[in-house]
Design a protein around this motif. Structure first.
Motif: not given
Length: 463
Positions: A279-280, A347-349, A392-398
């Motif tokens: 979970e994120r 993971s995000h926008v 859902t990792t703490p390595y966010w990619i966007m």
């Protein structure tokens, strides 16, 4: 067909001309800031002034900024640490000077934030490098927001890691240095660079990385590749040693901007993290963010990687081996593309559309109110997790809109400084569950969350 003697003579002359032109524009493998300052305990290290100014070769420089209205002048110290083509420090005294500079600022302020920047392709640590001028400007833009911390005025410190990101100034040749500089970026991360990074961290945060001051590390282009190579082994070891996932990390936020690296650099760490974080988490530890207008990583990187495919033996995922947790079928996909350009890893926008604003109201993370450069109304951009994302990792990619960063190189803009501030401030809120106001974000004092930089958290320090 038999080739004539004249043909070979003309070819030889052309090759010689090309070699002479290359030498004429050659950028030497040298350090630019190797004059070491005088160090006095608890005082900012300084080089003897020349003509009333700090010598350009001094490893400690001063950036001048203004805080408040009317602006109050503030001096931001900036340390340079340089590495050669083998990853060896040109002058180890630069590391000592950087430590002394940070310790002096910690004596002056209640706490500090150190921004460490690693440049990328076609840059170095000289004043002719666009990234040097850009990083100075970035520090000037970042400083005013830090004054709002409830713990008092927060000092800002800059550290610039320099390496030979380009080998020639010739426009017709320098674009062909991609492969050479990519390979250099993969092997200069070594003992000296890891040592310098960790000594900067200890000087900032204390010997156990548990102090009130904070460290943000930013790598751009091939500098993102250098940073990722430097920190991956460290993070892997700390995670294995701490099965709970809670420990005091050396940095509070790692940022890869327009990282010029194949996703094969990220996928091993991402896979390990996904097993631990189904979970994120609330906060990131790594943010990898690329402009939608970055054609260098979108188009040039796949071509550059593709040229070396013949040397690789890449495989498919799935039985009898592990299935890729992000749904990728072939390892080739990771080798030919950067992580930010693979939708399955995102993971995000980041955006300002009506749909993104609606999502922000429900489960948004942070927002940045970006001032118009023409004096018009601010534009708010919202960072929102992607529903159902496999990352859902703490390595966010966007990816980010071109209005924030228009292309690969032009990152030192007020718009990006504001967005990065929004990530930093979100991690430093007194109330971790308070979503920044959708209208003012962090710009309106009456609605902005209260900030205490001492509280800046990431996934590893506090879930």
């Amino acid at each position: 067909m038999k080739l004539s003697k004249d043909y070979f003579m003309r070819a030889e002359k052309l090759a010689l001309l090309g070699f002479v032109l290359y030498l004429g524009g050659c950028i030497p493998n040298k350090g630019y800031r190797t004059q070491l300052p005088v160090q006095v305990p608890n005082q900012l290290p300084e080089c003897p002034p020349v003509g009333g100014a700090t010598p350009p070769a001094c490893s400690i420089q001063i950036v001048r900024a203004g805080i408040g209205d009317p602006p109050k002048p503030v001096e931001i110290p900036l340390a340079f640490i340089e590495f050669d083509d083998e990853g060896q420090a040109f002058e180890r005294g630069q590391i000592n000077a950087a430590e002394a500079m940070i310790q002096a600022q910690r004596q002056k302020y209640s706490e500090i934030v150190t921004i460490l920047f690693i440049h990328g392709w076609k840059n170095n640590a000289s004043d002719e490098s666009g990234n040097v001028a850009g990083f100075r400007r970035f520090l000037q833009q970042f400083q005013p927001t830090l004054a709002s911390s409830t713990s008092g005025t927060v000092g800002l410190v800059g550290v610039y890691f320099g390496w030979r990101g380009g080998t020639t100034n010739l426009a017709v040749v320098k674009d062909l240095t991609y492969w050479n500089r990519r390979d250099t970026a993969t092997y200069i991360p070594g003992s000296n660079m890891s040592e310098a990074l960790l000594r900067v961290a200890r000087a900032t945060k204390g010997p156990d990385y548990g102090g009130d001051s904070k460290l943000v590390v930013v790598g751009h282009s091939f500098g993102g590749l250098v940073l990722e190579r430097t920190v991956t082994q460290y993070l892997t070891r700390r995670l294995v040693e701490n099965p709970s996932g809670i420990f005091k990390p050396f940095a509070d936020l790692l940022v890869f901007v327009n990282e010029a690296a194949a996703a094969t650099e990220a996928i091993q760490l991402l896979t390990m993290l996904r097993e631990r974080y189904p979970e994120r988490p609330l906060y990131p530890t790594i943010v990898s963010i690329t402009s939608q207008g970055d054609l260098a990583t979108k188009l040039i990187l796949p071509v550059g990687q593709g040229a070396s495919l013949f040397k690789k033996s890449l495989r498919d995922y799935g039985p009898p081996y592990d299935t890729d947790p992000f749904g990728i079928a072939k390892q080739r996909t990771y080798y030919l593309r950067s992580a930010t350009h693979i939708p399955q890893l995102q993971s995000h926008v980041v955006g300002n559309s009506a749909d993104i604003l609606t999502a922000y109201r429900q489960h948004g993370y942070t927002c940045a109110s970006i001032r118009s450069l023409t004096g018009g109304k601010n534009t708010n951009y919202y960072v929102v997790p992607i529903a159902g994302a496999k990352n859902t990792t703490p390595y966010w990619i966007m990816e980010m809109p071109v209005e924030i960063v228009p292309d690969h190189s032009n990152i030192f803009r007020l718009q990006f400084a504001t967005l990065l501030q929004a990530f930093v401030l979100r991690q430093a809120q007194e109330d971790p569950n308070q979503r920044p106001d959708e209208n003012g974000c962090y710009t309106e004092p009456s609605t902005a969350p209260r900030i205490d930089m001492r509280l800046m958290r990431n996934t590893f320090s506090a879930r």
